[in-house]
Design a protein around this motif. Sequence first.
Motif, PDB file in Angstrom:
ATOM      1  N   MET A 109       0.835  -1.206   0.000  1.00 38.69           N
ATOM      2  CA  MET A 109       0.000   0.000   0.000  1.00 38.69           C
ATOM      3  C   MET A 109       0.864   1.249   0.000  1.00 38.69           C
ATOM      4  N   GLU A 110       0.295   2.315  -0.534  1.00 41.50           N
ATOM      5  CA  GLU A 110       0.976   3.607  -0.513  1.00 41.50           C
ATOM      6  C   GLU A 110      -0.056   4.697  -0.300  1.00 41.50           C
ATOM      7  N   THR A 111      -0.039   5.250   0.921  1.00 40.79           N
ATOM      8  CA  THR A 111      -0.902   6.379   1.258  1.00 40.79           C
ATOM      9  C   THR A 111      -0.008   7.458   1.840  1.00 40.79           C
ATOM     10  N   GLU A 112      -0.586   8.593   2.166  1.00 35.76           N
ATOM     11  CA  GLU A 112       0.187   9.662   2.768  1.00 35.76           C
ATOM     12  C   GLU A 112       0.707   9.276   4.154  1.00 35.76           C
ATOM     13  N   GLU A 113      -0.064   8.456   4.881  1.00 35.67           N
ATOM     14  CA  GLU A 113       0.301   8.075   6.243  1.00 35.67           C
ATOM     15  C   GLU A 113       1.159   6.824   6.318  1.00 35.67           C
ATOM     16  N   LEU A 114       1.034   5.927   5.340  1.00 36.88           N
ATOM     17  CA  LEU A 114       1.650   4.620   5.483  1.00 36.88           C
ATOM     18  C   LEU A 114       2.014   4.035   4.119  1.00 36.88           C
ATOM     19  N   ILE A 116       3.721   0.486   2.655  1.00 32.25           N
ATOM     20  CA  ILE A 116       4.144  -0.882   2.948  1.00 32.25           C
ATOM     21  C   ILE A 116       4.351  -1.612   1.622  1.00 32.25           C
ATOM     22  N   PRO A 117       5.506  -2.298   1.463  1.00 33.71           N
ATOM     23  CA  PRO A 117       6.661  -2.363   2.344  1.00 33.71           C
ATOM     24  C   PRO A 117       7.299  -0.982   2.513  1.00 33.71           C
ATOM     25  N   HIS A 118       8.017  -0.818   3.618  1.00 31.32           N
ATOM     26  CA  HIS A 118       8.668   0.460   3.916  1.00 31.32           C
ATOM     27  C   HIS A 118       9.612   0.815   2.768  1.00 31.32           C
ATOM     28  N   PRO A 119       9.505   2.017   2.214  1.00 32.17           N
ATOM     29  CA  PRO A 119      10.305   2.364   1.031  1.00 32.17           C
ATOM     30  C   PRO A 119      11.811   2.437   1.283  1.00 32.17           C
ATOM     31  N   GLY A 120      12.232   2.642   2.531  1.00 25.23           N
ATOM     32  CA  GLY A 120      13.661   2.767   2.808  1.00 25.23           C
ATOM     33  C   GLY A 120      14.359   1.459   3.140  1.00 25.23           C
ATOM     34  N   LEU A 121      13.595   0.394   3.310  1.00 26.15           N
ATOM     35  CA  LEU A 121      14.221  -0.828   3.827  1.00 26.15           C
ATOM     36  C   LEU A 121      15.275  -1.400   2.892  1.00 26.15           C
ATOM     37  N   ILE A 122      15.149  -1.236   1.597  1.00 28.53           N
ATOM     38  CA  ILE A 122      16.119  -1.828   0.661  1.00 28.53           C
ATOM     39  C   ILE A 122      17.463  -1.103   0.676  1.00 28.53           C
ATOM     40  N   ASN A 123      17.503   0.107   1.204  1.00 27.84           N
ATOM     41  CA  ASN A 123      18.729   0.916   1.203  1.00 27.84           C
ATOM     42  C   ASN A 123      19.304   1.148   2.589  1.00 27.84           C
ATOM     43  N   ARG A 124      18.848   0.403   3.592  1.00 27.61           N
ATOM     44  CA  ARG A 124      19.277   0.654   4.969  1.00 27.61           C
ATOM     45  C   ARG A 124      19.864  -0.602   5.591  1.00 27.61           C
ATOM     46  N   LYS A 125      21.181  -0.605   5.703  1.00 24.42           N
ATOM     47  CA  LYS A 125      21.875  -1.736   6.299  1.00 24.42           C
ATOM     48  C   LYS A 125      21.458  -1.922   7.764  1.00 24.42           C
ATOM     49  N   PHE A 126      21.164  -0.820   8.479  1.00 22.88           N
ATOM     50  CA  PHE A 126      20.774  -0.928   9.883  1.00 22.88           C
ATOM     51  C   PHE A 126      19.428  -1.614  10.052  1.00 22.88           C
ATOM     52  N   VAL A 127      18.662  -1.721   8.968  1.00 25.34           N
ATOM     53  CA  VAL A 127      17.416  -2.485   8.971  1.00 25.34           C
ATOM     54  C   VAL A 127      17.672  -3.907   8.474  1.00 25.34           C
ATOM     55  N   LEU A 128      18.390  -4.027   7.368  1.00 25.45           N
ATOM     56  CA  LEU A 128      18.562  -5.331   6.728  1.00 25.45           C
ATOM     57  C   LEU A 128      19.413  -6.312   7.537  1.00 25.45           C
ATOM     58  N   ILE A 129      20.432  -5.831   8.251  1.00 18.45           N
ATOM     59  CA  ILE A 129      21.280  -6.751   9.025  1.00 18.45           C
ATOM     60  C   ILE A 129      20.469  -7.432  10.144  1.00 18.45           C
ATOM     61  N   PRO A 130      19.761  -6.679  11.001  1.00 22.28           N
ATOM     62  CA  PRO A 130      18.957  -7.394  12.012  1.00 22.28           C
ATOM     63  C   PRO A 130      17.773  -8.159  11.413  1.00 22.28           C
ATOM     64  N   PHE A 131      17.192  -7.655  10.334  1.00 19.12           N
ATOM     65  CA  PHE A 131      16.089  -8.351   9.660  1.00 19.12           C
ATOM     66  C   PHE A 131      16.586  -9.705   9.155  1.00 19.12           C
ATOM     67  N   ASP A 132      17.775  -9.728   8.575  1.00 18.41           N
ATOM     68  CA  ASP A 132      18.375 -10.959   8.069  1.00 18.41           C
ATOM     69  C   ASP A 132      18.625 -11.963   9.200  1.00 18.41           C
ATOM     70  N   GLU A 133      18.895 -11.457  10.385  1.00 19.52           N
ATOM     71  CA  GLU A 133      19.161 -12.318  11.540  1.00 19.52           C
ATOM     72  C   GLU A 133      17.937 -13.153  11.925  1.00 19.52           C
ATOM     73  N   ILE A 134      16.732 -12.583  11.784  1.00 19.10           N
ATOM     74  CA  ILE A 134      15.527 -13.303  12.218  1.00 19.10           C
ATOM     75  C   ILE A 134      14.661 -13.824  11.073  1.00 19.10           C
ATOM     76  N   ALA A 135      14.913 -13.379   9.841  1.00 23.40           N
ATOM     77  CA  ALA A 135      14.047 -13.800   8.725  1.00 23.40           C
ATOM     78  C   ALA A 135      14.801 -13.764   7.399  1.00 23.40           C
ATOM     79  N   THR A 136      15.944 -14.427   7.344  1.00 23.97           N
ATOM     80  CA  THR A 136      16.827 -14.350   6.179  1.00 23.97           C
ATOM     81  C   THR A 136      16.142 -14.715   4.861  1.00 23.97           C
TER      82      THR A 136
END
Length: 190
Positions: A109-114, A116-136
């Motif tokens: 979805m893409e609205t003004e408030e929300l 999903i998926p979060h648009p920044g997640l593909i470019n943020r190592k601080f998100v992807l490293i812990p995400f990979d730890e629990i759901a590789t």
Amino acid sequence: MKSSRVYLSIGSNIGDRESNIAQAISALEVSEKNYNLDSASFYLTEPLYNPNQEFFINTVVGLDTYLKPFEFLDHIQDIELMLGRKRSLKKNMPRTIDIDILVHGSAVMETEELIIPHPGLINRKFVLIPFDEIATDFKIPHINLTVNELLGRCPDRAMVKLYELELSLIHISEPTRLLSIAVSGVGVKK
């Protein structure tokens, strides 16, 4: 009632960062609408866009919820408010707590408030490293790549390192009992 698997990014760089994140995770866990919570380790990360602030501590949490995306957004904004987050019109400023919905089931979805998926997640190592730890092997809806594949392609070169918490005890007092929880630097697994 159908539930959805949700993944969240949680970060803090003001005050007792470890406690802020632990309290956010606890608030998510005690809700009747959420269950089956997993948390990655905590990571120390440099701020991406505004370097004139403290380093962040970040993690990713996965949980199942009966809440729909906008209900869940309200839920996490209530938790942020409870933990002292001040809503600012300025982006990338220091914050007591920041909880972002990365994925909510198969929702796109893409609205003004929300978004999903979060648009920044593909470019943020601080998100992807812990995400990979629990759901590789989790495949991100609409993007159709796994978390591990995204991590391998991530252009972010910012510092992200495992954060070692000092062993401490948190005491939660209840009317009939005292519960002691040991906190370590490897996240909270249930």
